[in-house]
Design an enzyme around this catalytic site. Structure first.
Site, short mmCIF file in Angstrom:
data_model
loop_
_atom_site.label_atom_id
_atom_site.label_comp_id
_atom_site.label_asym_id
_atom_site.label_seq_id
_atom_site.Cartn_x
_atom_site.Cartn_y
_atom_site.Cartn_z
N ILE A 1 -72.08 -3.71 52.87
CA ILE A 1 -70.84 -4.19 52.25
C ILE A 1 -69.66 -3.60 53.01
O ILE A 1 -69.46 -2.39 53.00
CB ILE A 1 -70.78 -3.80 50.76
CG1 ILE A 1 -71.93 -4.45 49.99
CG2 ILE A 1 -69.43 -4.21 50.16
CD1 ILE A 1 -71.99 -4.04 48.53
N SER A 2 -68.91 -4.48 53.65
CA SER A 2 -67.70 -4.07 54.38
C SER A 2 -66.53 -4.77 53.72
O SER A 2 -66.14 -5.87 54.13
CB SER A 2 -67.82 -4.45 55.86
OG SER A 2 -69.03 -3.99 56.40
N HIS A 3 -66.00 -4.17 52.69
CA HIS A 3 -65.08 -4.90 51.81
C HIS A 3 -63.64 -4.91 52.30
O HIS A 3 -62.81 -5.64 51.75
CB HIS A 3 -65.14 -4.33 50.39
CG HIS A 3 -64.57 -2.95 50.25
ND1 HIS A 3 -65.13 -1.86 50.87
CD2 HIS A 3 -63.49 -2.49 49.55
CE1 HIS A 3 -64.44 -0.78 50.55
NE2 HIS A 3 -63.44 -1.12 49.77
N ARG B 1 -63.71 -4.37 59.13
CA ARG B 1 -64.42 -5.48 59.80
C ARG B 1 -63.75 -5.80 61.14
O ARG B 1 -64.43 -6.13 62.12
CB ARG B 1 -64.47 -6.71 58.90
CG ARG B 1 -65.28 -6.50 57.62
CD ARG B 1 -65.67 -7.81 56.97
NE ARG B 1 -64.52 -8.60 56.55
CZ ARG B 1 -63.92 -8.49 55.37
NH1 ARG B 1 -64.32 -7.57 54.51
NH2 ARG B 1 -62.91 -9.28 55.06
#
Length: 398
Positions: free
Chosen positions: A48-50, A55
């Site tokens: 999970i790269s929120h 990103r």
């Protein structure tokens, strides 16, 4: 395959689930992925790269980065959470937990979106692997930049150097273009040179010389780099500056021949006396997806947009282009006095003339409506406009 939970376990209890801890763990993950790539392996990362920023950090650091967004409603995520993390977050045992107390920042244009609620695991796997293969195939394409012309409209500014070597806010037009191509994973950069060819001396690209640049035009210049077309290629004029996102849009196209089109082009021609609207390469369409007509000196009030000078040709698209060019070369060898679409002769043809010929022969040329900024540098006034745009950080595409 690098799984976020597995990485977390291997690193011990160092990282929790807060934003700062997640970002620190993702930095470690980025390093692992780079090592995989350096060893010639493809890494698929499940984590999970929120935050958009992390990103983007991964995109900047990893060659051939591909973002996959797994689109799944929160209630389904909770239902599938066999470890109970969501339940713990709901009762306050996890602070800053994604989807509960902190939101996920979606991207404007991930390379792939998979709806995991409606698709089975097998369907998701196939969609992912098929897209990875297609994505890597696109990354193997070359870029061909046509930079042979003299740029006479720039007056004294191009007496000692080609137009693409002019600087905008301290960087040349060509450097900006090359940096964007490299950032998108395109390493096979080829430049067709002619005027002041001695100015092109850089290990980042290969040069093809057009010795007849004073007598021919863009289409024939392009074909001096014909050997670089076979795997598919991105075509670009050399006197334009555009956001990196436009290249990514072109590479995401599923069409064999695609052109970049700006639908908000008209305001750029205000006070552009030395490059009037009649010089714009206008695009017309009946369905907003496929080109029906592309040419200069057309009815601009009914035009869909302006062709930037950026086009994508897949392997098949490159074959179509070469086949049509070879067929026309044979015909015009004996009929050199005849016009070719808007050009006074086939030798003086623009790429737009060739695109219209391809359309007339029944092939599709599709449209990508650009999302980013761009400017053309064709007259001295354009330098000032470009300085105003590209000299301001707030206009950068994130």
């Amino acid at each position: 395959l690098l799984d976020g939970e597995t990485i977390r376990e291997e690193l011990g209890d160092t990282f929790g689930y807060g934003t700062n801890e997640r970002n620190a763990m993702l930095e470690k993950t980025i390093q692992m992925v780079r090592e995989c790539n350096d060893n010639g392996n493809i890494a698929i990362v499940s984590t999970i790269s929120h935050k958009r920023a992390i990103r983007q950090r991964a995109r900047d650091a990893i060659t051939n980065f591909m973002e996959v967004f797994l689109d799944c409603p929160l209630e389904v995520c909770i239902e599938r959470d066999y470890k109970g993390h969501y339940k713990k977050a709901i009762i306050g045992e996890h602070e800053g937990f994604i989807g509960i107390t902190e939101s996920y920042e979606t991207s404007d244009s991930p390379e792939l979106v998979i709806n995991t609620k409606s698709l089975t695991i097998v369907e998701c796997q196939k969609l992912l692997l098929d897209e990875v293969v297609r994505f890597l195939d696109r990354k193997s394409i070359n870029a061909i930049i046509v930079a042979a012309g003299m740029g006479n409209r720039m007056n004294h500014l191009t007496q000692e150097k080609p137009k693409c070597m002019l600087e905008i806010s301290g960087r040349t037009i060509l450097d900006r273009l090359i940096d964007n191509l490299l950032n998108c994973g395109i390493k096979g950069i080829n430049i067709v040179v002619g005027y002041k060819k001695e100015c092109f001396n850089d290990d980042r690209y290969q040069c093809y010389v057009n010795p007849d640049y004073e007598n021919n035009n863009i289409l024939h210049s392009l074909f001096y780099a014909e050997e670089a077309m076979d795997s598919g290629f991105l075509f670009s004029y050399s006197d334009i500056i555009y956001d990196e996102i436009i290249i990514r849009q072109m590479l995401e196209s599923n069409s064999d021949i695609t052109i970049a089109v700006d639908c908000n082009w008209l305001e750029y021609y205000e006070d552009r006396v030395d490059h009037p609207i009649s010089e714009a390469e206008l695009v017309f369409t009946e369905n907003r997806k496929t080109v029906t007509l592309i040419r200069k000196d057309a009815d601009f009030k009914n035009a869909f947009g302006e062709f930037l000078g950026v086009a994508y040709f897949s392997r098949k698209g490159a074959e179509i282009l070469k086949d049509v060019f070879n067929d026309l070369s044979q015909y015009y060898y004996e009929n050199s006095h005849q016009t070719f679409h808007t050009a006074e002769s086939f030798k003086k043809a623009y790429l737009t003339d060739m695109l219209q010929e391809i359309i007339n022969r029944g092939y599709s040329v599709d449209i990508v409506q650009i999302k980013g900024n761009w400017t053309e540098i064709d007259i001295p006034r354009d330098l000032t406009v470009s300085e105003q745009l590209w000299g301001k950080e707030e206009y950068r595409t994130p």
